[in-house]
Each structure stands twice: as structure tokens, then as C-alpha cells.
Scaffold this motif. Structure first.
Motif, PDB file in Angstrom:
ATOM      1  N   HIS A 208      65.821  69.303-100.526  1.00 10.51           N
ATOM      2  CA  HIS A 208      66.785  70.522-100.816  1.00 10.51           C
ATOM      3  C   HIS A 208      68.444  69.627-100.740  1.00 10.51           C
ATOM      4  O   HIS A 208      69.368  70.223-101.491  1.00 10.51           O
ATOM      5  CB  HIS A 208      66.638  71.437 -99.515  1.00 10.51           C
ATOM      6  CG  HIS A 208      67.534  72.750 -99.873  1.00 10.51           C
ATOM      7  ND1 HIS A 208      67.840  73.448-101.071  1.00 10.51           N
ATOM      8  CD2 HIS A 208      68.484  72.944 -98.984  1.00 10.51           C
ATOM      9  CE1 HIS A 208      68.756  74.320-100.943  1.00 10.51           C
ATOM     10  NE2 HIS A 208      69.319  74.078 -99.481  1.00 10.51           N
TER      11      HIS A 208
ATOM     12  N   GLN B  82      73.789  69.246-107.737  1.00 11.67           N
ATOM     13  CA  GLN B  82      74.364  70.122-108.121  1.00 11.67           C
ATOM     14  C   GLN B  82      75.976  69.994-107.965  1.00 11.67           C
ATOM     15  O   GLN B  82      76.825  70.446-108.803  1.00 11.67           O
ATOM     16  CB  GLN B  82      73.940  71.272-107.580  1.00 11.67           C
ATOM     17  CG  GLN B  82      74.619  72.738-108.000  1.00 11.67           C
ATOM     18  CD  GLN B  82      74.200  73.983-107.508  1.00 11.67           C
ATOM     19  OE1 GLN B  82      73.108  73.882-106.563  1.00 11.67           O
ATOM     20  NE2 GLN B  82      74.608  75.147-107.640  1.00 11.67           N
ATOM     21  N   LEU B  83      76.355  69.603-106.885  1.00  9.04           N
ATOM     22  CA  LEU B  83      77.837  69.346-106.750  1.00  9.04           C
ATOM     23  C   LEU B  83      78.494  68.273-107.454  1.00  9.04           C
ATOM     24  O   LEU B  83      79.285  68.572-107.825  1.00  9.04           O
ATOM     25  CB  LEU B  83      78.066  68.994-104.790  1.00  9.04           C
ATOM     26  CG  LEU B  83      79.278  69.242-104.310  1.00  9.04           C
ATOM     27  CD1 LEU B  83      79.840  70.751-104.285  1.00  9.04           C
ATOM     28  CD2 LEU B  83      79.223  68.735-102.959  1.00  9.04           C
TER      29      LEU B  83
ATOM     30  N   GLN C 235      81.502  67.573 -97.620  1.00 14.98           N
ATOM     31  CA  GLN C 235      80.893  67.790 -98.509  1.00 14.98           C
ATOM     32  C   GLN C 235      81.096  66.898 -99.768  1.00 14.98           C
ATOM     33  O   GLN C 235      79.859  66.595-100.346  1.00 14.98           O
ATOM     34  CB  GLN C 235      80.877  69.343 -99.157  1.00 14.98           C
ATOM     35  CG  GLN C 235      82.106  69.781 -99.635  1.00 14.98           C
ATOM     36  CD  GLN C 235      81.921  71.245-100.272  1.00 14.98           C
ATOM     37  OE1 GLN C 235      80.770  71.560-100.508  1.00 14.98           O
ATOM     38  NE2 GLN C 235      83.195  71.782-100.623  1.00 14.98           N
TER      39      GLN C 235
ATOM     40  N   HIS D 227      75.421  61.999 -97.451  1.00 16.02           N
ATOM     41  CA  HIS D 227      74.398  62.613 -98.047  1.00 16.02           C
ATOM     42  C   HIS D 227      73.444  61.479 -98.205  1.00 16.02           C
ATOM     43  O   HIS D 227      72.160  61.827 -97.660  1.00 16.02           O
ATOM     44  CB  HIS D 227      74.646  63.002 -99.856  1.00 16.02           C
ATOM     45  CG  HIS D 227      75.438  64.291 -99.759  1.00 16.02           C
ATOM     46  ND1 HIS D 227      76.918  64.255 -99.619  1.00 16.02           N
ATOM     47  CD2 HIS D 227      75.143  65.459 -99.958  1.00 16.02           C
ATOM     48  CE1 HIS D 227      77.227  65.511 -99.886  1.00 16.02           C
ATOM     49  NE2 HIS D 227      76.161  66.128-100.046  1.00 16.02           N
TER      50      HIS D 227
ATOM     51  N   ASN E 257      72.896  68.653 -91.733  1.00 20.28           N
ATOM     52  CA  ASN E 257      73.600  69.799 -92.597  1.00 20.28           C
ATOM     53  C   ASN E 257      74.858  70.108 -92.311  1.00 20.28           C
ATOM     54  O   ASN E 257      75.826  70.370 -92.975  1.00 20.28           O
ATOM     55  CB  ASN E 257      72.521  71.014 -92.751  1.00 20.28           C
ATOM     56  CG  ASN E 257      71.241  70.802 -93.526  1.00 20.28           C
ATOM     57  OD1 ASN E 257      71.368  70.086 -94.639  1.00 20.28           O
ATOM     58  ND2 ASN E 257      70.359  71.406 -93.188  1.00 20.28           N
TER      59      ASN E 257
ATOM     60  N   GLU F 297      69.028  68.126-103.886  1.00 24.45           N
ATOM     61  CA  GLU F 297      69.308  69.047-105.036  1.00 24.45           C
ATOM     62  C   GLU F 297      70.804  69.511-104.978  1.00 24.45           C
ATOM     63  O   GLU F 297      71.470  70.079-105.958  1.00 24.45           O
ATOM     64  CB  GLU F 297      68.303  70.188-104.870  1.00 24.45           C
ATOM     65  CG  GLU F 297      66.705  69.769-105.427  1.00 24.45           C
ATOM     66  CD  GLU F 297      65.820  70.750-105.217  1.00 24.45           C
ATOM     67  OE1 GLU F 297      66.330  71.807-104.644  1.00 24.45           O
ATOM     68  OE2 GLU F 297      64.728  70.610-105.821  1.00 24.45           O
ATOM     69  N   ARG F 298      71.224  69.741-103.769  1.00 27.03           N
ATOM     70  CA  ARG F 298      72.375  70.346-103.611  1.00 27.03           C
ATOM     71  C   ARG F 298      73.369  69.083-103.766  1.00 27.03           C
ATOM     72  O   ARG F 298      74.491  69.624-104.310  1.00 27.03           O
ATOM     73  CB  ARG F 298      72.867  70.800-102.026  1.00 27.03           C
ATOM     74  CG  ARG F 298      72.147  72.191-101.849  1.00 27.03           C
ATOM     75  CD  ARG F 298      72.438  72.737-100.381  1.00 27.03           C
ATOM     76  NE  ARG F 298      72.256  71.713 -99.218  1.00 27.03           N
ATOM     77  CZ  ARG F 298      72.506  71.783 -98.328  1.00 27.03           C
ATOM     78  NH1 ARG F 298      73.139  72.805 -97.976  1.00 27.03           N
ATOM     79  NH2 ARG F 298      72.283  70.936 -97.241  1.00 27.03           N
ATOM     80  N   TYR F 299      73.128  68.060-103.696  1.00 27.05           N
ATOM     81  CA  TYR F 299      73.964  67.006-103.817  1.00 27.05           C
ATOM     82  C   TYR F 299      74.213  66.716-105.276  1.00 27.05           C
ATOM     83  O   TYR F 299      75.244  66.804-105.783  1.00 27.05           O
ATOM     84  CB  TYR F 299      73.371  65.722-103.088  1.00 27.05           C
ATOM     85  CG  TYR F 299      73.869  64.244-103.506  1.00 27.05           C
ATOM     86  CD1 TYR F 299      75.475  64.233-103.791  1.00 27.05           C
ATOM     87  CD2 TYR F 299      73.529  63.013-103.535  1.00 27.05           C
ATOM     88  CE1 TYR F 299      75.951  63.015-103.985  1.00 27.05           C
ATOM     89  CE2 TYR F 299      73.945  61.902-103.560  1.00 27.05           C
ATOM     90  CZ  TYR F 299      75.392  61.978-103.774  1.00 27.05           C
ATOM     91  OH  TYR F 299      76.003  60.630-103.998  1.00 27.05           O
TER      92      TYR F 299
END
Length: 745
Positions: free
Chosen positions: A692, A699-700, A654, A660, A647, A695-697
Motif C-alpha cells: 500500500h 501515485q504521488l 511525503q 518511502h 506512515n 502504491e501511494r508512492y
């Protein structure tokens, strides 16, 4: 360091040769007790003369404090400290060179050699004569280049190269204007004095056409704008009699350079050698002949002057037409790159506010931009010298550089007005690009300041402050201290301008006893001054030796570590000898994260983790270091630590898809092992953490797609991420149902 060493050797050889050639008189003590010496040799300046070099020395000390007290990157702070140390040494040597006889001539020669090499190497590279790796940047992106290629020359970066050749072109333009605008001395009839010779004008104007052509071929809009503004300033600074000669000197080279640029750009900066050389020779000859013709017309009658002005206007119209047709696409394109740079500056300002006064240390933007960037742009440089200095050194560093710049331009304004446009190009373009990251450009800035110093001082004047020695009757006997290399007076030299008449002299000092006492007092003063100078000189020499020796030792350690690391990286297999070489490189430079990561991969897991954690204290925001620690934790099945490290790595980078997918791979491996070992709760938590991350990946990626920003890093959802997501969801489901079934039983 090699350049500074060569300049140091040249300065002291020149000083020694001048001392050997000079005729020195023998010292004697006169009846007043004062040492009398007729010395025609050059004396080195006092310490106050070197106050101009204190600014780069201050920057060196500031980055050294960052490296000692802890900063974002210890290695970056050390690199900046070494760079500013080199600049401080170079400024010191330039100040010494400015004090030598004919110092201005040496500065002129060095400037012509540097500018000529930069310009001709670039032009000959385009013509295919001189192979220069990465001298021409080729791209298919119309926002970066309208011709598909841009000239970067020896600097390998078109924007910085355009600024440097623009500085050189403006200096040569001023020299050509002074030759064309020559006037007979006061009181001499215009027909009696001989006009400037053709060879003088050719020597001044010969580099103009290739320099302007190199500027156009760089396709740097910032360099064009900065050079144009500086040229307007040069026109305003010229005396009224030299303004039209400035335009006359510009006309033919500009028109010829615009035509040559159009020919080479049509061939995408890759013409056949023979046609390219013919085009270069034709444009160069046209520029020189046109300039000679305009000069001859200008020094003719009224009708000839009118013809010269008309020809200049026509040449300007032709140059404008050629330049507009060949650079219109470049001027109109690049909106996307401009928006990306604006976004980059906004992110840099946010990062700067976190340490506004002190800064984050050296190479802040290069190490931290991936963690704070608001869109996936590529930019290891912040494209602003001011912002880069503000991030690294804070307001304190900005103040030091601003004071140095102000003192230099003030001196240049007073003593070398023709060099002011060069300083303006350095300042204007450096503020909107990363020219100041090049040590060469700072050295050119220092060279211009030394040039102005050389024009300011007259080496034939007596050095040092003039302090009067008062006689018993109130009359003053002015003297000039014989200045040592460290600025301390060793003897008193009576000035010839205030000698007493022989009659008054005999009347005032006829008593032999008084003369003897004066002799003894003068001898005591002389001995005290000799002790004082050697004490001061010894301290200064010791300080200089410790400083330069320490810098040389530190630089040698960095070079040894770099050479050993390159030898290891170039090989495919890591042998025992190469592992030992890596250990030596790590000991020579323990602040390099890439050396630590490569060495950690050859060590056991426990030792590797210990070493990486220790190295992490020197690079606080290195995403690769966190990812390596995550991999080591995953191999040891420490799921909580692995998830934490992964993380952290993703947060620091990012917009990197490989981070990722790599984190998902290792988390899926940990969850599989935990599931096989019967650790159902732990497997379910590990799988949930991986889901999780996916999902962030996703969304980005959606945010990037909706923003319509430039996606220079090609940040998209990788197919492997979807595969890992399905596996992690399956593992979580198996762990959940297995736990339920076991609880029911």
C-alpha cells in the motif's frame, strides 16, 4: 549578545565620562524648604521614554508563553524568544544611546560603518581580494541568476543583501542631495556665502556607487523594486528645491554602477583581481568626478544649471541602457520560481488558518512545510515576513509588530524624514521575502528608530514633566524634577524663568517661623521622595537583573549543547566519552531533536524508544523522529507500531523518496522474519501494508509528473522501491498459499 554587550559598555562609559566632565554645584535647602541645585550634567530619561522598546519585549513574552504552554516546536519557540530578547535589550540600549550628547553623530557613525562594511566586503569579494565563504551564490539555473552568480555578501543570501545595501544607498543618496542642494542662509547674498566644499560632497557620495553596484550584483528583483519605490518616495518627500539635486546625486553613481555591473556580470562575478580592481577604481572615480562636476554646474549660472540638467538626463539614459541590457534576462526569467512562491504562500495561508489568532509557535514553517506542501518545492523559509510572523505568533504577534512599525515610521516621518525610504525598503521587501528572519536587519530597523529619537530630543533641556508648585498667593513656581536613571524625582529645582521679584519675595516670606516650618516640610518631602526612588529603583534593577540573567543562562545552555553536539558529530566513532558528552548536551537542551536522535542510536532499544517518545512531545511534527521510532519498532519485530510510525513519517514528509524506500526496506525485513516464524497472517498483513505504501508512492510521483510543477526535491520513483514491492508481493503470496495448504491438510 556580544553586540549588545559592547553597546551597553559604550553607553555607560560615555555617560560616566560626561558626568565626570560636567561641573556640578552643591545642593542647598532654601528658605522655602526646596532643594536648590544647579546641575549641568546629563540626566537619564524617565520610564515613559522607553515605551518604544515595549514591542519587542511583548514579542519575547508571547514566544515565552508558546514555549511554556506547548507549541509545534518548543526549541523553535525558545529560539524566537531569545532572538526577541536580544532585540529588546538592543532597543533599550539604543534608546539610552539616543539620549546621550551628540547621540545623532554616534548613530550616523554606526550606520556608515555597518553599511560600508557590508558593501565593501561584497564588492571586494567579487574582485577576488577578500575571500568570503558563500559570499557569491553560483548556479546554472537561468531562473535564479542570468549571470550564473549572485552577490550575497556577509548575509550569504542575495535577496536580503540587496535590501540592506538598498537601504544604505538611499540614505547616502539623501545626504548627497542635501549637500548639492545647499543654499545660502536667509538674508545672505548667493555670492557672499561659500558653496559646499568638495570634501563634504565626497564624504556623502563616496559610498553611493559601490552600494548601487552591490544592489545590481545581487540580482534581487524584489530588492530592486522595493528600492525603486522607496527612491520615488524620497523624491516626493523632498522639498521642491532639493528634488533636482536628488537626481543630480543619482546620475553619475548609477551610470558608473551599471557599467561596473555589466563588466563583472560578464565575468560571472569572478574577474581576475587586477582587472576587477581597475574596473572598480575607474567606475568609482568616474562617479565621484561626475558628481562633483554636476554640483559645480548646479551652483553656477543659469546656463551651467541647464548643462547640469542635460548631463543628468544623458547619464540617466546611459544608465538605463546599460542596466536594461545587463538585467533584461533576469527580469524576464524566473516565472517558475514565482509560481513556486505563490504555491508556497497558498500552503502557508492554509496552515495559518489552523491557529489564526495564537499562532503555532516559533519556526512553524521550517518544521511543518514538508507536511502540508502541495508540490515538491524546497523552501525552509516562507519568503514572506508577514506570513512567517502570522504562522509563528498569529494575529496577536502581527498586531504587536504592526504597532511597533507604525510608531517607528511615525516618529521617523516627523523628525528624520530622510530615513523614511530606508524604513520603506525594510517593510516592502520584508513582506515578500524572509529578510525579517535576520536579526541584523531588525537591529538596523531599531538603529534607524533610535537615530530619529536622537534627532528629536535635546539633551540640554530639562528632563521630565514640568509640574507647577503653587505658592500660598496662587502664584506658580515651576520646577523641573532631577530625574534619576529610573525616572523618579529626587529633588525640586526652582525654574529661573518664574523667579519672584526680590521685593515681593521679602514681603511674602519675612517671618522666620513660617520659613522654618517650610524648611521642615520640604525636608520631609525630600526624605519621602528619596525612599520612594530607592524602592522603585530596587524593583526595576531586580527585574532587569533577573530578566537579563535568565536570558543569558538560557542562551549559555543552548550554546553548550550546540558545542558538545558538534564535537560528537565531527567524529566518526562514538566512544564512551562522546556518549557522555551527548548525555550532557541532551540535559543542557532536551528540546533538540537531532541531539535526541543521535543519543538514541547509542542506547538500548527500550531506553532509546522511551527517550524518543519523550522528545517527541517537544517536536510534534518531526518526521525524522517518527522514522527513528519506526526503525526501533522494526528491530523489535513490532510490525503494527513500525507501520504506524512509518506512515506518520511519510505523512509529515511525503515528498521525500528516502523515507518511502527506507520504510519499505524495514517492512520487508519484518515480513520476512514473520514468515520464517510461521506467523502467516501477520506476515501477509505486514506485506500488504508495504505494498500500500508503494502504491501511494507511485501515485504521488505520477501526480507530480502530470502537474508540471517545479520538482526541486527530485521526487521520483526509486528503482529500489520496485524491488521491495516485488519482494513484498512474493511474501504475501507465500503466506497466503502456505495458509491455504495448511488448512487443506
Amino acid at each position: 549578545m556580544a553586540c549588545a554587550g559592547a553597546l551597553l559598555a559604550f553607553v555607560f562609559v560615555s555617560y560616566y565620562v560626561h558626568q565626570m566632565k560636567s561641573k556640578r554645584g552643591l545642593p542647598n535647602i532654601n528658605e522655602f524648604g526646596l532643594t536648590q541645585l544647579e546641575d549641568k550634567s546629563i540626566q537619564l530619561p524617565s520610564l515613559g521614554y522607553f515605551s518604544w522598546t515595549i514591542w519587542p519585549l511583548g514579542m519575547m513574552v508571547w514566544f515565552a508563553l508558546h514555549a511554556l504552554t506547548g507549541s509545534h516546536s518548543t526549541q523553535g519557540s525558545l529560539d524566537e524568544m531569545l532572538r526577541w530578547s536580544l532585540l529588546a535589550i538592543f532597543a533599550l540600549l539604543v534608546a539610552l544611546l539616543a539620549w546621550l550628547p551628540q547621540g545623532a553623530g554616534w548613530f550616523n557613525l554606526g550606520w556608515q560603518i555597518t553599511g560600508g562594511v557590508l558593501v565593501l566586503s561584497g564588492i571586494l569579494t567579487v574582485c577576488g581580494i577578500m575571500p568570503l565563504p558563500f559570499g557569491v551564490m553560483r548556479t546554472a539555473d537561468p531562473e535564479i541568476s542570468s549571470a550564473g552568480a549572485r552577490l550575497g555578501g556577509l548575509l550569504q543570501y542575495p535577496n536580503a543583501y540587496g535590501a540592506v545595501v538598498g537601504m544604505y544607498a538611499l540614505e547616502r543618496l539623501g545626504a548627497a542631495a542635501r549637500v548639492i542642494g545647499w543654499r545660502p542662509p536667509h538674508g545672505v547674498q548667493p555670492g557672499a556665502a561659500q558653496p559646499p566644499r568638495a570634501r563634504q560632497l565626497i564624504a556623502a557620495a563616496a559610498p553611493l556607487m559601490p552600494a548601487i553596484a552591490a544592489l545590481l550584483l545581487s540580482e534581487s528583483r524584489g530588492a530592486w523594486l522595493a528600492t525603486g519605490c522607496a527612491a520615488g518616495c524620497a523624491f516626493a518627500l523632498q522639498r521642491r528645491a532639493f528634488r533636482l539635486p536628488l537626481l543630480l546625486a543619482t546620475a553619475a553613481p548609477l551610470a558608473s554602477a551599471a557599467w561596473l555591473h555589466r563588466q563583472l556580470a560578464a565575468a560571472q562575478l569572478a574577474p581576475a583581481p587586477v582587472p576587477g580592481l581597475l574596473a572598480l577604481a575607474g567606475a568609482w572615480a568616474a562617479a565621484l568626478l561626475g558628481t562633483l562636476l554636476l554640483c559645480r554646474l548646479w551652483h553656477g549660472g543659469a546656463s551651467s544649471r541647464a548643462a547640469a540638467i542635460t548631463a543628468t538626463a544623458l547619464a540617466a539614459v546611459a544608465a538605463a541602457a546599460l542596466a536594461v541590457t545587463s538585467t533584461a534576462e533576469r527580469l524576464a526569467a524566473g516565472v517558475g520560481t514565482g509560481l513556486s512562491r505563490l504555491r508556497m504562500w497558498q500552503d502557508a495561508l492554509k496552515l495559518w488558518t489552523e491557529a489564526a489568532w495564537l499562532g503555532h509557535g516559533g519556526e512553524t514553517w521550517r518544521g511543518m512545510y514538508r507536511a502540508i506542501q502541495s508540490s515538491p518545492y524546497v523552501g525552509g523559509e516562507v519568503h514572506s515576513g508577514i506570513l512567517d510572523l502570522a504562522l509563528d505568533a498569529g494575529i496577536i504577534g502581527l498586531v504587536l509588530v504592526a504597532l511597533w512599525f507604525i510608531s517607528t515610521i511615525r516618529m521617523v516621518w516627523r523628525k528624520a524624514t530622510h530615513l523614511v525610504p530606508c524604513i520603506l525598503v525594510f517593510g516592502l521587501h520584508g513582506a515578500i521575502d524572509f529578510d525579517w528572519s535576520y536579526t541584523l536587519i531588525w537591529m538596523m530597523f531599531i538603529w534607524i528608530g533610535g537615530w530619529a529619537y536622537a534627532l528629536q530630543f535635546n539633551v540640554h533641556q530639562t528632563l521630565g514633566a514640568q509640574s507647577p508648585v503653587y505658592s500660598p498667593k496662587g502664584r506658580s513656581l515651576e520646577y523641573s524634577p532631577a530625574v534619576s536613571p529610573f525616572g523618579c524625582s529626587t529633588k525640586l529645582i526652582p525654574s529661573r524663568q518664574h523667579e519672584w521679584g526680590k521685593a515681593k519675595h521679602d514681603e511674602a516670606y519675612s517671618q522666620s517661623a513660617f520659613s522654618r516650618y517650610r524648611y521642615e516640610i520640604g525636608g520631609l518631602i525630600h526624605k519621602y521622595q528619596m525612599v520612594n526612588i530607592w524602592t522603585t529603583s530596587g524593583l526595576i534593577v531586580l527585574t532587569a537583573v533577573c530578566w537579563i540573567g535568565g536570558i543569558a543562562w538560557l542562551a549559555s545552555q543552548q550554546m553548550v549543547a550546540e558545542m558538545q553536539y558538534r564535537q560528537v558529530v565531527q567524529s566518526t566513532d562514538l566512544s564512551a566519552e562522546q556518549a557522555a558528552m551527548l548525555i550532557q548536551a541532551s540535559r543542557a537542551n532536551p528540546y533538540r531533536s537531532d541531539i535526541s536522535i543521535t543519543l538514541a542510536r547509542s542506547l538500548p532499544v527500550v531506553d532509546a524508544e522511551k527517550m524518543l517518545r519523550q522528545s517527541l512531545s517537544h517536536t510534534q511534527s518531526d518526521a525524522k523522529m517518527y522514522f527513528e521510532l519506526g526503525q526501533l519498532a522494526a528491530q523489535s519485530l513490532k510490525s503494527a507500531q513500525a507501520i504506524h510510525y512509518f506512515n506518520e513519517a511519510i505523512a509529515l514528509n511525503q515528498y521525500d523518496a528516502t523515507f518511502h524506500t527506507g520504510a519499505l526496506y524495514w517492512i520487508e525485513q519484518i515480513a520476512q522474519q514473520e514468515l520464517k516464524a510461521g506467523q502467516l497472517d501477520q506476515a501477509r498483513q505486514t506485506a500488504a501494508a508495504g505494498v500500500h505504501i508503494v502504491e501511494r508512492y507511485r501515485q504521488l510521483v505520477e501526480e507530480v509528473a502530470m502537474s508540471n510543477d517545479r520538482n526541486d526535491r527530485r521526487f521520483v520513483l526509486q528503482p529500489a522501491a520496485t524491488v521491495y514491492e516485488d519482494r513484498l508481493r512474493t511474501i504475501a503470496a507465500k503466506a497466503y498459499f502456505s495458509k491455504d495448504s495448511s488448512s487443506v491438510r
